[in-house]
Design a protein around this motif. Structure first.
Motif, PDB file in Angstrom:
ATOM      1  N   ALA A 205      37.816-106.865  25.078  1.00 58.68           N
ATOM      2  CA  ALA A 205      38.654-106.369  26.172  1.00 58.68           C
ATOM      3  C   ALA A 205      40.104-106.204  25.723  1.00 58.68           C
ATOM      4  N   ARG A 206      40.583-107.119  24.896  1.00 56.08           N
ATOM      5  CA  ARG A 206      41.952-107.023  24.394  1.00 56.08           C
ATOM      6  C   ARG A 206      42.093-105.845  23.430  1.00 56.08           C
ATOM      7  N   VAL A 207      41.093-105.641  22.589  1.00 58.14           N
ATOM      8  CA  VAL A 207      41.098-104.489  21.675  1.00 58.14           C
ATOM      9  C   VAL A 207      41.195-103.193  22.472  1.00 58.14           C
ATOM     10  N   GLU A 208      40.398-103.094  23.520  1.00 66.70           N
ATOM     11  CA  GLU A 208      40.406-101.882  24.338  1.00 66.70           C
ATOM     12  C   GLU A 208      41.732-101.722  25.073  1.00 66.70           C
ATOM     13  N   ALA A 209      42.265-102.837  25.576  1.00 64.56           N
ATOM     14  CA  ALA A 209      43.535-102.764  26.308  1.00 64.56           C
ATOM     15  C   ALA A 209      44.672-102.285  25.423  1.00 64.56           C
ATOM     16  N   LEU A 210      44.595-102.590  24.142  1.00 61.80           N
ATOM     17  CA  LEU A 210      45.630-102.171  23.193  1.00 61.80           C
ATOM     18  C   LEU A 210      45.426-100.740  22.705  1.00 61.80           C
ATOM     19  N   GLY A 211      44.314-100.124  23.114  1.00 61.81           N
ATOM     20  CA  GLY A 211      44.060 -98.745  22.713  1.00 61.81           C
ATOM     21  C   GLY A 211      43.566 -98.598  21.293  1.00 61.81           C
ATOM     22  N   VAL A 212      42.998 -99.646  20.719  1.00 61.78           N
ATOM     23  CA  VAL A 212      42.459 -99.569  19.361  1.00 61.78           C
ATOM     24  C   VAL A 212      41.118 -98.842  19.402  1.00 61.78           C
ATOM     25  N   ARG A 213      40.977 -97.826  18.597  1.00 61.27           N
ATOM     26  CA  ARG A 213      39.730 -97.063  18.570  1.00 61.27           C
ATOM     27  C   ARG A 213      38.691 -97.787  17.722  1.00 61.27           C
ATOM     28  N   VAL A 214      37.433 -97.765  18.176  1.00 64.09           N
ATOM     29  CA  VAL A 214      36.327 -98.382  17.450  1.00 64.09           C
ATOM     30  C   VAL A 214      35.296 -97.308  17.129  1.00 64.09           C
ATOM     31  N   LEU A 215      35.018 -97.120  15.847  1.00 68.15           N
ATOM     32  CA  LEU A 215      33.960 -96.204  15.419  1.00 68.15           C
ATOM     33  C   LEU A 215      32.702 -97.031  15.184  1.00 68.15           C
ATOM     34  N   ARG A 216      31.739 -96.939  16.090  1.00 64.02           N
ATOM     35  CA  ARG A 216      30.503 -97.697  15.967  1.00 64.02           C
ATOM     36  C   ARG A 216      29.464 -96.903  15.188  1.00 64.02           C
ATOM     37  N   GLN A 217      28.440 -97.620  14.736  1.00 63.76           N
ATOM     38  CA  GLN A 217      27.361 -97.029  13.939  1.00 63.76           C
ATOM     39  C   GLN A 217      27.933 -96.238  12.760  1.00 63.76           C
ATOM     40  N   SER A 218      28.917 -96.880  12.133  1.00 63.04           N
ATOM     41  CA  SER A 218      29.611 -96.271  10.993  1.00 63.04           C
ATOM     42  C   SER A 218      29.729 -97.316   9.889  1.00 63.04           C
ATOM     43  N   GLY A 219      28.929 -97.197   8.858  1.00 63.56           N
ATOM     44  CA  GLY A 219      28.938 -98.161   7.771  1.00 63.56           C
ATOM     45  C   GLY A 219      29.855 -97.740   6.648  1.00 63.56           C
ATOM     46  N   VAL A 220      30.641 -98.660   6.135  1.00 65.72           N
ATOM     47  CA  VAL A 220      31.506 -98.375   4.984  1.00 65.72           C
ATOM     48  C   VAL A 220      30.734 -98.717   3.710  1.00 65.72           C
ATOM     49  N   ARG A 221      30.488 -97.684   2.894  1.00 61.14           N
ATOM     50  CA  ARG A 221      29.709 -97.889   1.672  1.00 61.14           C
ATOM     51  C   ARG A 221      30.560 -97.880   0.416  1.00 61.14           C
ATOM     52  N   ARG A 222      31.762 -97.372   0.519  1.00 59.32           N
ATOM     53  CA  ARG A 222      32.673 -97.478  -0.623  1.00 59.32           C
ATOM     54  C   ARG A 222      34.110 -97.286  -0.185  1.00 59.32           C
ATOM     55  N   LEU A 223      34.989 -97.841  -0.985  1.00 56.86           N
ATOM     56  CA  LEU A 223      36.423 -97.707  -0.754  1.00 56.86           C
ATOM     57  C   LEU A 223      36.937 -96.485  -1.498  1.00 56.86           C
ATOM     58  N   VAL A 224      38.108 -96.033  -1.113  1.00 56.05           N
ATOM     59  CA  VAL A 224      38.803 -94.948  -1.811  1.00 56.05           C
ATOM     60  C   VAL A 224      40.062 -95.543  -2.421  1.00 56.05           C
ATOM     61  N   VAL A 225      40.257 -95.322  -3.723  1.00 56.88           N
ATOM     62  CA  VAL A 225      41.419 -95.863  -4.430  1.00 56.88           C
ATOM     63  C   VAL A 225      42.102 -94.750  -5.213  1.00 56.88           C
ATOM     64  N   ASP A 226      43.382 -94.982  -5.545  1.00 58.49           N
ATOM     65  CA  ASP A 226      44.061 -94.018  -6.412  1.00 58.49           C
ATOM     66  C   ASP A 226      43.964 -94.474  -7.862  1.00 58.49           C
ATOM     67  N   ARG A 227      44.600 -93.740  -8.760  1.00 63.12           N
ATOM     68  CA  ARG A 227      44.468 -94.032 -10.200  1.00 63.12           C
ATOM     69  C   ARG A 227      45.063 -95.380 -10.581  1.00 63.12           C
ATOM     70  N   GLN A 228      45.943 -95.914  -9.762  1.00 60.93           N
ATOM     71  CA  GLN A 228      46.541 -97.221 -10.033  1.00 60.93           C
ATOM     72  C   GLN A 228      45.753 -98.364  -9.383  1.00 60.93           C
ATOM     73  N   GLY A 229      44.647 -98.029  -8.706  1.00 56.92           N
ATOM     74  CA  GLY A 229      43.826 -99.057  -8.079  1.00 56.92           C
ATOM     75  C   GLY A 229      44.260 -99.446  -6.683  1.00 56.92           C
ATOM     76  N   VAL A 230      45.249 -98.745  -6.127  1.00 57.32           N
ATOM     77  CA  VAL A 230      45.684 -99.021  -4.750  1.00 57.32           C
ATOM     78  C   VAL A 230      44.603 -98.523  -3.787  1.00 57.32           C
ATOM     79  N   VAL A 231      44.228 -99.343  -2.841  1.00 62.06           N
ATOM     80  CA  VAL A 231      43.208 -98.953  -1.868  1.00 62.06           C
ATOM     81  C   VAL A 231      43.844 -98.050  -0.819  1.00 62.06           C
ATOM     82  N   LEU A 232      43.319 -96.831  -0.716  1.00 58.77           N
ATOM     83  CA  LEU A 232      43.862 -95.846   0.218  1.00 58.77           C
ATOM     84  C   LEU A 232      43.099 -95.798   1.532  1.00 58.77           C
ATOM     85  N   GLY A 233      41.825 -96.114   1.489  1.00 58.69           N
ATOM     86  CA  GLY A 233      41.005 -96.001   2.690  1.00 58.69           C
ATOM     87  C   GLY A 233      39.556 -96.256   2.364  1.00 58.69           C
ATOM     88  N   ALA A 234      38.661 -95.617   3.125  1.00 56.90           N
ATOM     89  CA  ALA A 234      37.241 -95.892   2.963  1.00 56.90           C
ATOM     90  C   ALA A 234      36.409 -94.670   3.303  1.00 56.90           C
TER      91      ALA A 234
END
Length: 569
Positions: A205-234
């Motif tokens: 309820a607090r997550v929803e009240a803050l307007g945080v979006r939830v993507l359900r039925q969405s599995g993260v299978r790998r991360l995305v990184v740049d050439r320096q190894g910084v994690v950019l996303g998924a």
């Protein structure tokens, strides 16, 4: 956006993890989603991370492979807390952060620098404990205490409705009470039956009240990184919302979670079907996290190969938690260079209370020798049994104790999950008129078993137990017939639930994932059972949930404090 390439489904639905996608820059990919903080996994740790990040002003996105809740929603909703909470004070207990620290230092094996976290971090956890409960109350979680009712209740694996503050660990056991004045620190969320779902609903309820979006039925299978190894996303594998595949996937997973405890093999087949659906129907999309990715997918008790590789002594236990506890967050972190630790640490719960008289019997191993103070918290008994006695043990009762225990199981108002296995075990337990004859029936050395009973009876008469059991738990085993209850870890009648405790090594100030050299991996954080934390050595009821909430808030706040320029650097 692209359609996924189907791959073979794991036989138990374990999510496959791939090596990170390495790109030259942010501009190299089309990002369907952009946010400051991306939270992977939506249980207590993930919800706390997202709430903390959003409250700190960061745009936040949660990615969840299922519907949310994870192991939290299936738990008893116990939050281990102390230091003088309002509930403790109302019940007449004068607890302090210092006393809580001394107890947890002993409980978590922190003496001599062997703790999962530093003493400084453990002290911060204790200092923050009262504030954690107050924060939960501020978002709608309800706790309570009733001193007149609670002080009359026996030690239990899970309290009855109406009891919301109780001794959830070894606080009152002699050696622990010697270092810290006993105080109940098991703060059960107010609700009916298992309160974990009630806790998660308040977080949701607090997550929803803050307007945080939830993507359900969405599995993260790998991360995305740049050439320096910084994690950019998924990279997310997302079932199209409102599709037939998504609806069938949801039905399969709800049935698997419902049937897991009674038909785990069938539940695994349902999970495999759900993963096959993901492989066939999911589409790949990319989420950019400008400030950081928080991994909070739980432990790995549902990943049989990981358990076999790191904690084989617990392979026979019952997996406790939810399907998402398959180590995907840990494996994602490792794929980006993260170091894991304490993966051999597991909490196996061999509770022998209630019935409240069971701890007056004795637990013996395959050699007929008593090996543990039966008064202790169930995980201490279970871990000792698995680590040092091949997971095999029997609880010996005499006719008097068995009769009292049956009466309590039938008429004592216990939960069905407590009373039914206890009754079944007692009604069908091997019995004999003599200890020697009982030993022959269960295949134990008769002389050793007789010696264990005689030594215990001698201590019971003198009210001085060799293993430190308090006088109130001592009872001479002198009224035949004698009964042997099989409490082994592999028992199907009396399952021994287990959760994993180890995870990714993190910076204890921020929750940032560390590499093998102890350096922060830029843009990557972990919380809850995905990370090494307060509960990663030993566990008592509520300590994992408290750690999930506390470490989740830490990671969310730290990730939100990073500016996009810092993340890029």
């Amino acid at each position: 956006m692209s359609t996924s390439t189907p791959s073979s489904a794991a036989s138990d639905g374990t999510l496959p993890i791939e090596a990170p996608l390495c790109v030259d820059s942010d501009a190299a990919l089309h990002w369907e989603w952009r946010c400051d903080v991306l939270v992977v996994g939506y249980g207590a740790a993930g919800a706390a991370s997202a709430i903390a990040a959003r409250e700190a002003g960061a745009s936040t996105l949660i990615v969840e492979r299922f519907d949310g809740g994870g192991a939290t929603a299936r738990s008893g909703g116990i939050v281990y807390a102390g230091g003088g909470t309002a509930q403790q004070r109302r019940a007449g207990y004068a607890d302090t952060p210092a006393a809580m620290f001394r107890y947890l230092q002993m409980e978590c094996g922190s003496h001599g620098g062997n703790g999962a976290v530093s003493d400084a971090t453990l002290q911060r956890f204790c200092d923050d404990s009262r504030g954690l409960i107050e924060w939960l109350e501020s978002i709608g979680v309800r706790f309570d205490s009733d001193p007149a009712f609670e002080k009359t209740q026996p030690k239990t694996s899970y309290p009855k409705d109406g009891i919301y503050l109780y001794y959830s660990g070894n606080e009152a056991v002699k050696e622990y009470a010697a270092v810290a004045e006993p105080a109940p620190r098991g703060h059960r969320v107010r609700g009916s039956f298992l309160s974990g779902r009630t806790l998660f609903e308040a977080l949701r309820a607090r997550v929803e009240a803050l307007g945080v979006r939830v993507l359900r039925q969405s599995g993260v299978r790998r991360l995305v990184v740049d050439r320096q190894g910084v994690v950019l996303g998924a990279e997310l594998w997302q079932l199209p919302p409102d599709s037939k595949a998504a609806a069938r996937h949801r039905r399969l997973m709800r049935r698997a979670e419902l049937l897991h405890n009674v038909a785990p093999g069938y539940a695994d087949r349902l999970r495999a079907q759900a993963l096959a659906l993901e492989n066939a129907a999911a589409v790949k999309v990319y989420a950019r996290a400008q400030r950081g990715v928080v991994l909070s997918t739980g432990g790995f008790i549902f990943n049989r190969p990981m358990v076999a590789a790191h904690a084989p002594k617990y392979a026979m236990t019952m997996r406790l938690g939810a399907t998402g506890c398959d180590g995907s967050g840990i494996r994602l972190g490792q794929s980006a260079g993260g170091a894991a630790a304490r993966l051999d640490k597991v909490s196996a719960w061999r509770f022998i209370n209630p019935p409240s008289v069971w701890p007056q019997g004795i637990a013996v191993d395959a050699h007929g020798q008593r090996f543990c103070n039966e008064q202790v918290y169930g995980a201490k008994l279970g871990v000792t049994m698995c680590e040092h006695h091949d997971g095999r043990a029997w609880l010996l009762l005499d006719a008097r104790l068995r009769r009292q225990a049956i009466r309590e199981a039938l008429f004592g108002g216990l939960w069905a999950f407590q009373s039914i296995p206890a009754l079944f075990l007692m009604l069908f337990a091997p019995r004999a008129r003599s200890v020697e004859a009982l030993a022959a029936k269960i295949g134990l050395p008769a002389g050793a078993l007789r010696q264990s009973v005689e030594q215990y009876n001698d201590g019971a008469r003198r009210k001085q137990d060799a293993l430190g059991k308090q006088a109130g738990y001592l009872a001479e085993l002198a009224r035949p017939p004698y009964y042997a209850l099989d409490i082994s870890a592999a028992s199907k009648t009396f399952p021994c639930p287990a959760i994993t405790l180890g995870g990714l090594r993190v910076n204890e100030a921020s929750g940032a994932v560390l590499d093998a050299q102890g350096r922060d991996i830029a843009g990557l954080y972990a919380a809850g059972r995905t990370a090494v934390g307060i509960a990663s050595n030993y566990y008592v009821s509520g300590l994992s949930l408290a750690d999930c909430l506390w470490s989740g808030r830490r990671a969310g706040q730290a990730a939100a404090a990073i500016t996009p320029l810092q993340a890029a650097a």
